[in-house]
Every structure is written in structure tokens, then in C-alpha cells.
Design a protein around this motif. Structure first.
Motif, PDB file in Angstrom:
ATOM      1  N   VAL A  37       0.834  -1.204   0.000  1.00 49.68           N
ATOM      2  CA  VAL A  37       0.000   0.000   0.000  1.00 49.68           C
ATOM      3  C   VAL A  37       0.867   1.252   0.000  1.00 49.68           C
ATOM      4  O   VAL A  37       0.589   2.212  -0.733  1.00 49.68           O
ATOM      5  CB  VAL A  37      -0.974  -0.010   1.202  1.00 49.68           C
ATOM      6  CG1 VAL A  37      -1.701   1.325   1.340  1.00 49.68           C
ATOM      7  CG2 VAL A  37      -1.970  -1.157   1.079  1.00 49.68           C
ATOM      8  N   ASP A  38       1.937   1.255   0.787  1.00 49.91           N
ATOM      9  CA  ASP A  38       2.855   2.399   0.798  1.00 49.91           C
ATOM     10  C   ASP A  38       3.501   2.599  -0.571  1.00 49.91           C
ATOM     11  O   ASP A  38       3.645   3.731  -1.036  1.00 49.91           O
ATOM     12  CB  ASP A  38       3.943   2.218   1.862  1.00 49.91           C
ATOM     13  CG  ASP A  38       3.421   2.442   3.273  1.00 49.91           C
ATOM     14  OD1 ASP A  38       2.348   3.068   3.419  1.00 49.91           O
ATOM     15  OD2 ASP A  38       4.088   1.987   4.224  1.00 49.91           O
ATOM     16  N   ALA A  39       3.902   1.508  -1.215  1.00 48.26           N
ATOM     17  CA  ALA A  39       4.515   1.609  -2.546  1.00 48.26           C
ATOM     18  C   ALA A  39       3.516   2.164  -3.548  1.00 48.26           C
ATOM     19  O   ALA A  39       3.872   2.985  -4.406  1.00 48.26           O
ATOM     20  CB  ALA A  39       5.028   0.241  -2.990  1.00 48.26           C
ATOM     21  N   MET A  40       2.273   1.744  -3.450  1.00 49.34           N
ATOM     22  CA  MET A  40       1.252   2.252  -4.371  1.00 49.34           C
ATOM     23  C   MET A  40       0.949   3.724  -4.095  1.00 49.34           C
ATOM     24  O   MET A  40       0.700   4.502  -5.017  1.00 49.34           O
ATOM     25  CB  MET A  40      -0.024   1.411  -4.265  1.00 49.34           C
ATOM     26  CG  MET A  40       0.145   0.036  -4.857  1.00 49.34           C
ATOM     27  SD  MET A  40      -1.220  -1.145  -4.648  1.00 49.34           S
ATOM     28  CE  MET A  40      -2.668  -0.205  -4.501  1.00 49.34           C
ATOM     29  N   SER A  41       0.986   4.105  -2.836  1.00 47.92           N
ATOM     30  CA  SER A  41       0.727   5.501  -2.475  1.00 47.92           C
ATOM     31  C   SER A  41       1.844   6.425  -2.932  1.00 47.92           C
ATOM     32  O   SER A  41       1.623   7.618  -3.130  1.00 47.92           O
ATOM     33  CB  SER A  41       0.556   5.630  -0.960  1.00 47.92           C
ATOM     34  OG  SER A  41      -0.573   4.915  -0.533  1.00 47.92           O
ATOM     35  N   ALA A  42       3.042   5.893  -3.105  1.00 48.82           N
ATOM     36  CA  ALA A  42       4.186   6.706  -3.508  1.00 48.82           C
ATOM     37  C   ALA A  42       4.164   7.057  -4.993  1.00 48.82           C
ATOM     38  O   ALA A  42       4.876   7.948  -5.433  1.00 48.82           O
ATOM     39  CB  ALA A  42       5.486   5.971  -3.175  1.00 48.82           C
ATOM     40  N   VAL A  43       3.337   6.373  -5.773  1.00 50.72           N
ATOM     41  CA  VAL A  43       3.274   6.622  -7.220  1.00 50.72           C
ATOM     42  C   VAL A  43       2.570   7.955  -7.471  1.00 50.72           C
ATOM     43  O   VAL A  43       1.520   8.240  -6.898  1.00 50.72           O
ATOM     44  CB  VAL A  43       2.528   5.467  -7.927  1.00 50.72           C
ATOM     45  CG1 VAL A  43       2.347   5.767  -9.400  1.00 50.72           C
ATOM     46  CG2 VAL A  43       3.276   4.167  -7.731  1.00 50.72           C
ATOM     47  N   ASP A  44       3.148   8.776  -8.355  1.00 48.96           N
ATOM     48  CA  ASP A  44       2.551  10.061  -8.700  1.00 48.96           C
ATOM     49  C   ASP A  44       1.397   9.838  -9.667  1.00 48.96           C
ATOM     50  O   ASP A  44       1.579   9.399 -10.802  1.00 48.96           O
ATOM     51  CB  ASP A  44       3.603  10.980  -9.339  1.00 48.96           C
ATOM     52  CG  ASP A  44       3.019  12.324  -9.724  1.00 48.96           C
ATOM     53  OD1 ASP A  44       2.018  12.738  -9.119  1.00 48.96           O
ATOM     54  OD2 ASP A  44       3.574  12.954 -10.648  1.00 48.96           O
ATOM     55  N   THR A  45       0.198  10.145  -9.227  1.00 50.97           N
ATOM     56  CA  THR A  45      -1.000   9.973 -10.060  1.00 50.97           C
ATOM     57  C   THR A  45      -1.671  11.310 -10.339  1.00 50.97           C
ATOM     58  O   THR A  45      -2.865  11.359 -10.652  1.00 50.97           O
ATOM     59  CB  THR A  45      -2.001   9.033  -9.356  1.00 50.97           C
ATOM     60  OG1 THR A  45      -2.339   9.601  -8.095  1.00 50.97           O
ATOM     61  CG2 THR A  45      -1.431   7.641  -9.170  1.00 50.97           C
ATOM     62  N   SER A  46      -0.918  12.383 -10.268  1.00 48.65           N
ATOM     63  CA  SER A  46      -1.513  13.712 -10.412  1.00 48.65           C
ATOM     64  C   SER A  46      -2.137  13.933 -11.792  1.00 48.65           C
ATOM     65  O   SER A  46      -3.117  14.654 -11.907  1.00 48.65           O
ATOM     66  CB  SER A  46      -0.475  14.790 -10.119  1.00 48.65           C
ATOM     67  OG  SER A  46       0.636  14.647 -10.994  1.00 48.65           O
ATOM     68  N   GLY A  47      -1.620  13.326 -12.845  1.00 49.00           N
ATOM     69  CA  GLY A  47      -2.185  13.540 -14.177  1.00 49.00           C
ATOM     70  C   GLY A  47      -3.088  12.419 -14.648  1.00 49.00           C
ATOM     71  O   GLY A  47      -3.489  12.387 -15.809  1.00 49.00           O
ATOM     72  N   VAL A  48      -3.443  11.519 -13.764  1.00 47.90           N
ATOM     73  CA  VAL A  48      -4.254  10.360 -14.147  1.00 47.90           C
ATOM     74  C   VAL A  48      -5.704  10.620 -13.785  1.00 47.90           C
ATOM     75  O   VAL A  48      -6.035  10.952 -12.652  1.00 47.90           O
ATOM     76  CB  VAL A  48      -3.752   9.079 -13.437  1.00 47.90           C
ATOM     77  CG1 VAL A  48      -4.613   7.890 -13.803  1.00 47.90           C
ATOM     78  CG2 VAL A  48      -2.300   8.828 -13.777  1.00 47.90           C
ATOM     79  N   GLU A  49      -6.581  10.464 -14.777  1.00 48.86           N
ATOM     80  CA  GLU A  49      -8.006  10.664 -14.545  1.00 48.86           C
ATOM     81  C   GLU A  49      -8.603   9.406 -13.914  1.00 48.86           C
ATOM     82  O   GLU A  49      -8.331   8.300 -14.372  1.00 48.86           O
ATOM     83  CB  GLU A  49      -8.695  10.954 -15.879  1.00 48.86           C
ATOM     84  CG  GLU A  49     -10.151  11.261 -15.757  1.00 48.86           C
ATOM     85  CD  GLU A  49     -10.784  11.582 -17.106  1.00 48.86           C
ATOM     86  OE1 GLU A  49     -11.995  11.384 -17.216  1.00 48.86           O
ATOM     87  OE2 GLU A  49     -10.067  12.012 -18.020  1.00 48.86           O
ATOM     88  N   PRO A  50      -9.420   9.553 -12.878  1.00 50.07           N
ATOM     89  CA  PRO A  50     -10.039   8.378 -12.252  1.00 50.07           C
ATOM     90  C   PRO A  50     -10.928   7.629 -13.244  1.00 50.07           C
ATOM     91  O   PRO A  50     -11.568   8.232 -14.099  1.00 50.07           O
ATOM     92  CB  PRO A  50     -10.879   8.975 -11.118  1.00 50.07           C
ATOM     93  CG  PRO A  50     -10.337  10.334 -10.898  1.00 50.07           C
ATOM     94  CD  PRO A  50      -9.765  10.784 -12.203  1.00 50.07           C
ATOM     95  N   MET A  51     -10.926   6.315 -13.112  1.00 44.91           N
ATOM     96  CA  MET A  51     -11.718   5.479 -14.020  1.00 44.91           C
ATOM     97  C   MET A  51     -12.619   4.560 -13.199  1.00 44.91           C
ATOM     98  O   MET A  51     -12.263   4.140 -12.106  1.00 44.91           O
ATOM     99  CB  MET A  51     -10.783   4.616 -14.876  1.00 44.91           C
ATOM    100  CG  MET A  51      -9.842   5.422 -15.728  1.00 44.91           C
ATOM    101  SD  MET A  51      -8.503   4.478 -16.518  1.00 44.91           S
ATOM    102  CE  MET A  51      -9.191   2.937 -16.914  1.00 44.91           C
ATOM    103  N   SER A  52     -13.769   4.220 -13.759  1.00 42.49           N
ATOM    104  CA  SER A  52     -14.641   3.273 -13.087  1.00 42.49           C
ATOM    105  C   SER A  52     -14.309   1.849 -13.500  1.00 42.49           C
ATOM    106  O   SER A  52     -14.705   0.892 -12.850  1.00 42.49           O
ATOM    107  CB  SER A  52     -16.102   3.570 -13.400  1.00 42.49           C
ATOM    108  OG  SER A  52     -16.335   3.451 -14.787  1.00 42.49           O
ATOM    109  N   HIS A  53     -13.575   1.701 -14.592  1.00 42.25           N
ATOM    110  CA  HIS A  53     -13.195   0.387 -15.100  1.00 42.25           C
ATOM    111  C   HIS A  53     -11.847   0.534 -15.806  1.00 42.25           C
ATOM    112  O   HIS A  53     -11.596   1.545 -16.453  1.00 42.25           O
ATOM    113  CB  HIS A  53     -14.259  -0.122 -16.085  1.00 42.25           C
ATOM    114  CG  HIS A  53     -14.128  -1.573 -16.395  1.00 42.25           C
ATOM    115  ND1 HIS A  53     -13.253  -2.048 -17.322  1.00 42.25           N
ATOM    116  CD2 HIS A  53     -14.760  -2.658 -15.885  1.00 42.25           C
ATOM    117  CE1 HIS A  53     -13.356  -3.366 -17.388  1.00 42.25           C
ATOM    118  NE2 HIS A  53     -14.265  -3.759 -16.527  1.00 42.25           N
ATOM    119  N   PRO A  54     -10.961  -0.462 -15.716  1.00 42.78           N
ATOM    120  CA  PRO A  54      -9.642  -0.320 -16.324  1.00 42.78           C
ATOM    121  C   PRO A  54      -9.654  -0.300 -17.849  1.00 42.78           C
ATOM    122  O   PRO A  54      -8.674   0.079 -18.468  1.00 42.78           O
ATOM    123  CB  PRO A  54      -8.860  -1.525 -15.794  1.00 42.78           C
ATOM    124  CG  PRO A  54      -9.885  -2.506 -15.390  1.00 42.78           C
ATOM    125  CD  PRO A  54     -11.078  -1.718 -14.971  1.00 42.78           C
TER     126      PRO A  54
END
Length: 94
Positions: A37-54
């Protein structure tokens, strides 16, 4: 990272009785999960739009229409009690 005291508290809240060996194993497993979870939280997602499905998928929809004949009157004609198109049943919960 979780300490053995925190593991004991979590086990108490979950009503689990853990041996010292089980507590140590649980500590390792939960700390491994928290590390992911910490490793996933460290990823920069500032330019990623939330999605309801991959994937961008759309479900094929069928026309919303009746596919069976309306047999309501026929079914209600053999019901013990009917009022205003509703089935009347005995009260079972007070």
C-alpha cells in the motif's frame, strides 16, 4: 509497520486468540500488505483521470420491452385474496 502490541490489539478487536507464533506471522503478513500500500501511495497519479473500469468498455443493451405476456389477471384469479391488483397475505411479523 505494525508492532506486536498493535497486532494483539487488532486480534482482540477481531475476537481472535493468537499464539505468539501466530502473532509474529500475522505481523509479517500485515506489514507486507502495508508495504505494498505504501509503494502504491508513492506513485505520482496527479495527471491520471479516475476510471470506473480499467478498460473502456460498453455493455450491449437490449431494448427495454416486455418479452412475456401479461398474465396478472389469470394469476390473481386463483389467489386466495386480492385487492386493487395486490396479493393480500396474512401478517406474520408484529
Amino acid at each position: 509497520m505494525l508492532s506486536l502490541e498493535q497486532i494483539a490489539r487488532l486480534a482482540d478487536l477481531a475476537r481472535l486468540e493468537l499464539t505468539p507464533a501466530e502473532s509474529a506471522a500475522m505481523q509479517q503478513e500485515l506489514n507486507a500488505i502495508l508495504a505494498v500500500v505504501d509503494a502504491m501511495s508513492a506513485v505520482d497519479t496527479s495527471g491520471v483521470e479516475p476510471m470506473s473500469h480499467p478498460q473502456e468498455v460498453m455493455q450491449r443493451l437490449r431494448d427495454d420491452g416486455a418479452t412475456e405476456p401479461d398474465l396478472r389477471e389469470r394469476f390473481q384469479s386463483v389467489a386466495p385474496q386480492v385487492e386493487d391488483g395486490l396479493y393480500l397475505v396474512p401478517k406474520v411479523i408484529e
